[in-house]
Write a protein that holds these residues in place. Structure first.
Motif, short mmCIF file in Angstrom:
data_model
loop_
_atom_site.label_atom_id
_atom_site.label_comp_id
_atom_site.label_asym_id
_atom_site.label_seq_id
_atom_site.Cartn_x
_atom_site.Cartn_y
_atom_site.Cartn_z
N ALA A 187 0.84 -1.21 0.00
CA ALA A 187 0.00 0.00 0.00
C ALA A 187 0.86 1.25 0.00
N GLU A 245 0.75 4.22 -2.27
CA GLU A 245 0.12 5.53 -2.48
C GLU A 245 -0.82 5.84 -1.32
N GLN A 248 -3.77 7.09 -0.95
CA GLN A 248 -5.18 6.66 -1.02
C GLN A 248 -5.32 5.16 -0.78
N PHE A 249 -4.30 4.37 -1.19
CA PHE A 249 -4.35 2.93 -0.95
C PHE A 249 -3.97 2.63 0.51
N GLN A 300 -6.82 2.81 2.81
CA GLN A 300 -7.67 1.61 2.81
C GLN A 300 -7.05 0.48 3.62
N ASP A 327 -10.18 -8.34 0.06
CA ASP A 327 -10.59 -8.61 -1.33
C ASP A 327 -11.62 -7.57 -1.75
N THR A 370 -11.06 -4.45 -2.21
CA THR A 370 -10.65 -3.09 -1.85
C THR A 370 -9.41 -2.74 -2.66
N ASP A 371 -8.97 -1.47 -2.56
CA ASP A 371 -7.72 -1.06 -3.21
C ASP A 371 -6.59 -0.94 -2.19
N ALA A 372 -6.67 -1.72 -1.13
CA ALA A 372 -5.63 -1.63 -0.09
C ALA A 372 -4.31 -2.27 -0.51
N CYS A 373 -4.33 -2.96 -1.64
CA CYS A 373 -3.11 -3.66 -2.13
C CYS A 373 -2.64 -4.69 -1.11
N THR A 413 -2.83 -8.85 -0.37
CA THR A 413 -3.18 -10.14 -0.98
C THR A 413 -2.61 -11.28 -0.14
N HIS A 443 -9.34 -15.87 -8.51
CA HIS A 443 -8.86 -14.98 -9.59
C HIS A 443 -8.05 -15.76 -10.63
#
Ligand SMILES: C[C@H](CCC[C@H](C)C(=O)SCCNC(=O)CCNC(=O)[C@H](O)C(C)(C)COP(=O)(O)OP(=O)(O)OC[C@H]1O[C@@H](n2cnc3c(N)ncnc32)[C@H](O)[C@@H]1OP(=O)(O)O)[C@H]1CC[C@H]2[C@@H]3[C@H](O)C[C@@H]4C[C@H](O)CC[C@]4(C)[C@H]3C[C@H](O)[C@]12C
Length: 382
Positions: A235, A237, A239-240, A243, A288, A290-293, A295, A308
């Motif tokens: 995460a 950036e 904005q990420f 999250q 899953d 979200t844009d939190a990066c 995994t 996926h």
């Protein structure tokens, strides 16, 4: 497939050249691997879609057979120490004289010139010489090689395949072959161009393992979950990052600023504590979509069943039940079609290939009975 009609002679090697040959085979080239005789078992685990001819290259007649195969092919791929091919009379000058369209790919650690050219080595040595190994590893720990991925495969096999494809493309205009000097030191360094060219951004100003992308930053690292598995966090950036904080159930106001480097150890402790409170599956459910990066860190066996990967068919099982990554990238009109059947036995195709390359039946039988060539068709039928 994109490389249909391209004939490749691959001289059996350890890992990088076999991978290069497998890429070419996956994308449609006809790859004939030349193995040694009197070898019980191949160590080539990257043999998908290849055929095998066994020849004794210590015998001049074996060398003559190989020469005949090379002059009727588009590509020869050799993985030996500098000078080995020349010693056998199979150097580029000899072969290109007889087949000016031949692409002669030489995949070595240190390249064809320089004081190390004739030295033995393996991935870790090439990675070290590329400068990249000095950057890999945790803070206050010694440099750490990420398996043999970077030099053998990314900088070696893959770069060499890229060079072969470029040379084939150029040949379609000029009608001429050429020699490819693929050094794994240089291939690895080139893959790592970002490291040199991003120094101006200050990305690598701190010691190894204390920078943004080398596990120094707490928001770019892995964390252990309550079931002993791991989550990967990237995460970067703001904005990420927000999250990520939200998913972890934390509050910005209670935390130091994301880019406050001196606070990174404290932030890492907080993330470590929170990630340890749920299982990997629970965290996956949180993140899953979200844009939190964030995994899950999947094992080689788990990749196949992840929804996926499943949806894209990113991995497949061959006829032996072995899981492999699908060849990448995916071409829309002429995608790779990896062979699903078992790998060849050493010398399984000696007879059929020699016949195809114009050897008479009597010549083939002579080569076989003299032990210059070896055929294991029978073993293949068992
Ligand atoms: C999986 C393991 C592989 C790990 C990869 C490793 C990490 C790497 O980094 S691979 C990259 C290595 N480097 C290069 O490829 C660079 C270019 N090449 C070289 O520099 C050299 O080739 C060399 C240093 C790699 C090897 O040097 P060497 O002196 O051995 O050879 P060359 O000088 O090149 O000369 C070749 C000679 O061979 C002759 N030749 C060639 N073909 C033929 C032929 N058809 N007939 C007759 N003769 C032939 C040629 O003429 C040359 O002769 P001269 O010297 O006289 O000129 C695996 C690594 C080890 C494996 C294990 C091991 O094998 C033991 C077990 C075996 C068992 O079967 C399976 C289990 C094993 C444990 C096995 C498991 C794995 O496969 C390995 C661990």
């Amino acid at each position: 497939m994109a490389l249909a009609g391209v004939r490749v002679i691959e001289l059996a090697g350890l890992a990088p050249a076999p991978f290069c040959g497998m890429i070419l085979a996956d994308f449609g080239a006809r790859v004939i691997r030349v193995d040694r005789t009197k070898v019980a078992m191949t160590v080539d685990t990257q043999a998908r879609g290849k055929q095998s001819v066994a020849l004794n290259l210590k015998n001049p007649k074996g060398v003559a057979v190989l020469k005949r195969l090379c002059v009727q092919s588009d590509v020869v791929l050799e993985p030996y120490r500098k000078g080995v091919m020349e010693k056998m009379g199979l150097g580029p000058e000899d072969l290109l004289k007889e087949n000016p369209r031949l692409i002669y790919a030489r995949l070595t650690g240190y390249g064809q010139s320089g004081s190390y050219a004739k030295g033995a080595g393996h991935d870790i040595n090439y990675l070290a010489m590329s400068g990249l190994l000095s950057m890999l590893g945790r803070s206050s720990e010694k440099p750490y090689a990420p398996l043999n991925l970077v030099a053998d495969f990314a900088g070696g096999g893959l770069m060499c395949a890229f060079g072969i494809v470029l040379a084939l493309l150029e040949r379609s205009r000029s009608g001429q072959g050429q020699i490819i000097d693929a050094s794994m030191v240089e291939g690895a360094a080139y893959v790592g161009s970002f490291m040199w060219k991003s120094r101006s951004l200050g990305l690598w100003n701190r010691p190894r393992g204390e920078n943004l992308l080398d596990s120094g930053a707490p928001f770019y690292d892995t964390y252990r979950t309550s079931d002993g598995k791991y989550m990967a966090v990237g995460a970067i950036e703001p904005q990420f990052y927000q999250q990520l904080i939200q998913g972890l159930g934390l509050y910005d106001a209670d935390l130091p600023a994301q880019m406050s480097v001196s606070d990174w150890p404290e932030l890492r402790q907080t993330f470590t504590r929170v990630f340890a409170s749920k299982t990997q599956e629970q965290w996956s459910r949180v993140f899953d979509g979200t844009d939190a990066c964030v995994t899950p860190v999947l094992s080689l066996d788990e990749v196949l069943s992840h929804p996926h990967n499943q949806a894209r068919g990113s991995f497949f099982k061959d006829s032996q039940g072995e899981i492999s990554p699908r060849p990448a990238p995916v071409l829309s009109r002429s995608p790779a079609e990896p062979c699903h059947s078992r790998d060849p036995f050493i010398g399984e195709h000696t007879r059929s290939v020699l016949k195809e390359y114009g050897f008479k039946q009597a010549q083939i039988e002579q080569l076989l009975s003299a032990g210059i060539a070896e055929c294991n068709e029978a073993k293949a039928r068992l």
